[in-house]
Every structure is written in C-alpha cells, then in structure tokens.
Design an enzyme around this catalytic site. Structure first.
Site, short mmCIF file in Angstrom:
data_model
loop_
_atom_site.label_atom_id
_atom_site.label_comp_id
_atom_site.label_asym_id
_atom_site.label_seq_id
_atom_site.Cartn_x
_atom_site.Cartn_y
_atom_site.Cartn_z
N HIS A 94 0.82 -19.24 10.98
CA HIS A 94 -0.28 -19.29 11.94
C HIS A 94 -1.47 -19.91 11.24
CE1 HIS A 94 -1.91 -18.48 15.76
NE2 HIS A 94 -2.72 -17.50 15.42
N GLU A 148 4.51 -26.60 17.79
CA GLU A 148 3.05 -26.77 17.73
C GLU A 148 2.81 -27.50 16.42
OE1 GLU A 148 -0.97 -24.45 17.35
OE2 GLU A 148 0.53 -23.28 18.43
#
Length: 637
Positions: free
Chosen positions: A216, A250
C-alpha cells in the site's frame, strides 16, 4: 431396535469399565455427533453430580447422548408422521417432505435416498424405514438447511455478457490487517481465491533489482514481490471457481518494471492469461460471457490505443516501447478526488533537514496530465480496460463496452442518491467497480448492498475485515454454487430499465415472508460465562432496497445456550426480493446496552428454503461453528 443399536455402538468403549470426559468425546466423534466442548462438559458434569468420581457408566453416557442429540422439537415432528412413534415408513417420510418441507417432487426414490444416507440402524434401513435417530441426522443435514440445495451448484445462465453479473471482488487484497502499518501477505490472495473471489487488486510499485513489489504505497505496510503474487494466482485461480479471474492492477510502476510485470504474467500464467479477444474478433461490440472465459485470467489496467492496434503488434518485439496515456492522474485507477486525503508530507521537528518522515496516509496524487505505459503490459488488456470515470453522459457518448470504471464509495454514494436512474443505466452497459474511501485506515468496509442496488458489478471490500459487510458479501456469493458470479436481476440488465432503488415502481414482485424462530442448539457460550451459559437473542435483518431494510429482535432467553426455545413468528413484506438479503444474528445480551456476537448466517432471500430448516451459524471470521445452529420454520409466497 434403537436401544440395541445404541448398546452395540458404544459397548466396546466400556469394555474396560466406565469412561471419563475424554472417552466421552472420542465416542461422540466416533458416532459423528458434532458437539461444543463447553456444552459437553456441562452435560457431563451434570451427570457426574449423581455420583462421586470422574467416570460415567453406559447408562450415564446414554443420558449425555440424549441431552445433546434428542431434541424435543424434532420429536414432535417425527411423532406427527410416525404411526407407531418408532419409525417412519417411506410413504410417511414422503408425506412429511411434501407437506412440511414443500418438496412437491418428493417420491419413493427421494425417500429411499434419505433412508440410505441418514439411517444409522442396519435393521431399520433394510426395512426401508427411518428411525428417530435417522430423522435427527436428516434434520441436521445440509439437505434441511435454510439455504436452497439447488443454489449450491451453478444453476444460472452463464452465457450473458460479463457486465450482467455481480462479481465477487476484493480491495487491497494483499493486506491482512489495516491500511497503514499492517502486513502485506500472500495469504491475502490465497484466502480470497479460496473464498471464490473473482477480482483481486494488486497495488504495484517499483522495487529493487528491477523486481516490481506489491504494497500500500506511501505507508508502512510491508512489501511482497509481484512475481510471488502471480505464482499464488497461478496455483489458486481456479480452485474454487472455473469462471474468469480479473486482476485489477493499481499500477505505479515505471515502464521498465511494467515490462517485468508483463513478462511475469505471461511466463507464469501461460495459457491461462487472456491476451487476445476470443475468436480473434477486432471489433468488440459486446463483452463475452463468463462461460466463454472459463479458466482465463484477465488483466484490468490502463491501455494505450485500440484492441485492433494491439492485435497488429502481437508478433512484434515491443521491448522498450511505451506510449503516452493522457486521461489519467497516474497509471493507477484507484484514487478518486472525493476519496483521497489531501495530506502533504509532514516533517519531524529535527535539526537534520534530510530526515523527513512521509505521512502515513495515502497522498493526494498530483495531477500528471500524461503517464507512460509499456506496450508489453498495455497489450495484455483486452476486455477490462480501466477508464477514468468523468460522468454518465460522457460514458454514454464515448465509452466502449470493454472499458470499465472504478469509482470511490463517497462519489458513488452521491451518484446513487442523486442520479440513480443514470447510474443503473450505466451499470447495464459497463462494468463498474466500487472501492472503499481512503479514510478507512483500519480497513473497515462500507455496506455493499447500496451499490448492488444500482447494479454495480465489482463492489470491492476488504476481505480481511470481519463484520456485517463481509457477512453480506459472503452470503450473496453463496448463491450460484459459490462461483463468484451471480446473474443480476433482469431490471438491472435491461439498458432501457427505469428501475431505481428509491422508486421500484412496476419492478416490484412483493414477497410475503414468515419466519417462525423455534429454537437454538449448542450456541457458543458467552465469553463472560464460566460454564456454558449465555442469554441469547436473535436478530433477523433484511437488507435490500431502502423500503425493504428492516430488523426484528426476538426475546432474550436467560442462561441457556445449549437449547434455548423461542417459538416466535416474524413477518416481512419484501418489495424487491431479487435484491434482498436476510441475516440471522445471535447475540448474548450482556447488559441493556451491550451485546456480544455469538454467530450469524446471511443469505439471499431468493435462496431461502421453505419448511422446517436448520440455520447453520458462522463465527465472526466466517468459519462454520460445527455444532451450533438455529431451527426455524420458513414460509413465503
């Protein structure tokens, strides 16, 4: 007969005298009787009270067995259909199935199958009868579960375009805790795939030695190699479902490491990876079906140019070739202006200017008008091209059927509230993915129902976070054999629909539902109880379109988790049953303001079985509590 059978089963264990608690457990396991250890201890101690010592006799064991297994509510039903109170003839069993269980097709074959499967006493089985022992085993089985048997396998039409299905989707799949400092772990991918998830998210960043990593970004979560993630995907992709798996990338990598990603995908996944349209068609006017894409992995990412251009390049060496992408803030698709925290880097008060600590929260992306994408990665995108969502009119005029949007929950919620009609029209045409807002630092989840109500296909949740939201997700995708694809109702597939959740109009097919909550069995004891006690109450909740949302509460049964009795009836009028979910939640009333969760079960209203049904209970983590269940009579029309 049952008396003789019982002694024959247990006598070997008593050959060397009486047995203790351990021996009692072994014997119940041998007899395949599920039990909760706390409840067994309680019943065992109660039996011991009659004598001194820690051992029980054969007669005592029979009393323990009966306390755990012989339920009066089953006995009432059994005696209502048995002429002698000892066995059911096949004709009596058929009558029970048709009249009480609404199994209108039941015949001699059905009855015989049940007898052969559940009757433990040989002598009774040979006579083609069902004893009370067999009846108990049948009533506790999956066949008498509240979840419809025919929905345990794939039964829906799997030949419609991909955008016609709700698709089980995970957000930040690599995390197994919170979004800030939690570990990233391959188990996140393994467990999501084993749960039948069909859309995984992979957050990719440049790593050392030209090896992309997954974590992340801008946080202290740990990092895992992209290559390892793809190995897990290769191993587990189709273990729980044969239908297509979407990898939602992503992508924050440089073109050089994007090429490494493309190479990993191709070499590790091999033939599983979809790299060209099915049948080589260049003009795609409709998405293919889950059936046509069986055992295929699809890459969801930005794409340069058209499918036709990619097809013409297929045999070229595209190493080092990149193209500019103009419509993105970044190559990543997962940050929405409404959902990103505008937090700048904060400096620690220190004399050393060099020592800067990046903020732990996801940064607001600076608007970069152009991004570069490696053609090697771009060309792997076929039916799932990530396209920035502008507005519904823009999509209607410009968007291709194979272009998908990702919309953050805050923006999606506003759209669902103020432009529901357009939102529904949009999701009949384009795959739409919803993701949690960036402020959910603890990886909490939103209620997925509000986005299923407007037809969003990929409602992505944090699979690692237990709670009612994940319980609804798991319940919804129990349907259709747990394959991760559930066909949307007709009114959410028709491009000319006028349905909205706030105004269901002519799309309502009301259902009158009645649930008689009869009893509970071996419910988990309260954490505060030193024995096997709890003060259980049951909540029955309906989730669906706004006018269907409701919850009912049973009364509290004091100090009884072993066999609480309610015998209370709850009635519901459901306007749009095709979208409705029902959740049974058992709580221990600790005080007037505080309840402890004991277990729950959620399922689609359309998957409810009629008749006398056992309701299995799951823990907070979604694990089946082997011995715990509710017993209810369900009826609807």
């Amino acid at each position: 007969t049952s008396h003789t059978w019982f002694w024959n089963v247990v006598q070997d264990d008593f050959q060397s005298g009486n047995i203790d608690l351990e021996g009692c457990m072994r014997l119940l396991e041998k007899m395949q009787i599920p039990f909760d250890e706390e409840h067994l201890k309680h019943v065992f101690r109660k039996t011991l009270d009659k004598h001194t010592g820690q051992l029980i006799s054969m007669d005592d064991f029979r009393a323990v067995y009966r306390a755990l297994v012989h339920r009066p509510e089953f006995e009432i039903l059994f005696r209502a259909y048995s002429s002698d109170g000892k066995t059911l003839l096949d004709s009596q069993l058929i009558k029970f199935l048709v009249k009480e269980q609404f199994e209108t097709e039941a015949d001699e074959t059905t009855a015989l199958e049940i007898i052969m499967k559940y009757e433990p006493i040989d002598e009774v089985r040979k006579r083609r009868h069902l004893s009370f022992e067999g009846f108990i085993r049948f009533m506790n089985s999956e066949e008498c579960s509240v979840f419809k048997n025919e929905h345990r396998t794939v039964y829906q039409d799997m030949n419609q375009p991909l955008c016609d299905y709700f698709i089980s989707s995970s957000h930040n799949t690599y995390l197994i805790a919170d979004q800030l400092m939690g570990p990233s772990h391959l188990w996140g991918y393994t467990s999501a795939l084993l749960k039948g998830c069909r859309c995984l998210e992979i957050d990719c960043w440049d790593g050392t030695n030209n090896e992309p990593i997954v974590y992340h970004g801008h946080t202290l979560t740990s990092k895992i190699p992209f290559r390892s993630v793809i190995h897990v995907v290769d191993k587990y992709a189709f273990m729980s479902s044969a239908y297509p798996l979407v990898l939602s990338l992503e992508n924050h990598c440089s073109p050089k490491q994007q090429e490494v990603m493309a190479d990993c995908l191709k070499t590790i996944l091999g033939d599983k990876l979809l790299i060209a349209p099915i049948g080589g068609e260049i003009e795609i006017t409709q998405l293919p079906s889950p059936e046509a894409l069986k055992f295929k992995v699809l890459v969801k990412n930005k794409k340069a140019g058209t499918i036709e251009e990619a097809m013409l390049r297929m045999d070229d060496d595209n190493r080092g070739k990149t193209e500019e992408i103009s419509d993105s803030d970044d190559l990543s698709d997962d940050y929405d202006s409404d959902d990103t925290l505008p937090l700048q880097q904060s400096r620690t008060p220190t004399k050393r200017k060099a020592e800067r600590r990046p903020s732990l929260l996801p940064q607001k992306k600076k608007k970069v008008k152009k991004g570069r994408i490696a053609l090697a990665l771009s060309d792997l995108v076929v039916y799932t091209k990530a396209q920035k969502f502008v507005d519904f009119d823009h999509s209607m005029e410009n968007q291709k059927c194979y272009e998908n949007n990702s919309i953050g929950e805050s923006r999606a919620r506003k759209l669902a509230k103020y432009s529901a009609k357009q939102f529904v029209a949009h999701t009949t045409r384009f795959i739409t993915r919803i993701y949690p807002k960036a402020t959910r630092m603890s990886s909490s989840n939103y209620n997925p129902q509000e986005f299923w109500n407007v037809g969003c296909q990929m409602v992505a949740l944090n699979f690692q976070t237990p709670g009612p939201q994940m319980e609804l997700q798991n319940g919804k995708f129990l349907d259709n054999g747990g394959c991760g694809y559930v066909l949307k109702p007709e009114f959410l597939r028709d491009p000319y629909t006028t349905f909205t959740p706030q105004n269901v109009g002519g799309y309502s097919k009301p259902m009158s539902l009645s649930v008689r909550l009869i009893s509970g069995h071996q419910l988990p004891p309260s954490r505060l109880s030193k024995t096997n006690k709890a003060d259980p109450r049951v909540l029955i909740e309906i989730y669906g379109v706004p006018e269907d949302q409701t919850r009912r509460k049973s009364t509290v049964v004091k100090s009884n988790a072993l066999s609480p009795k309610w015998n209370e009836t709850f009635s519901f009028n459901i306007q749009v049953p095709e979208l409705a979910m029902i959740r049974f939640c058992v709580e221990d009333e600790v005080s007037l303001v505080n309840n402890e969760f004991l277990g729950q079960y959620s399922l689609p209203v359309m998957s409810l079985s009629r008749g006398y049904r056992n309701i299995p209970l799951l823990s907070k983590e979604g694990i089946k509590l082997e011995s715990a269940s509710l017993f209810a009579h369900v009826w609807y029309y």
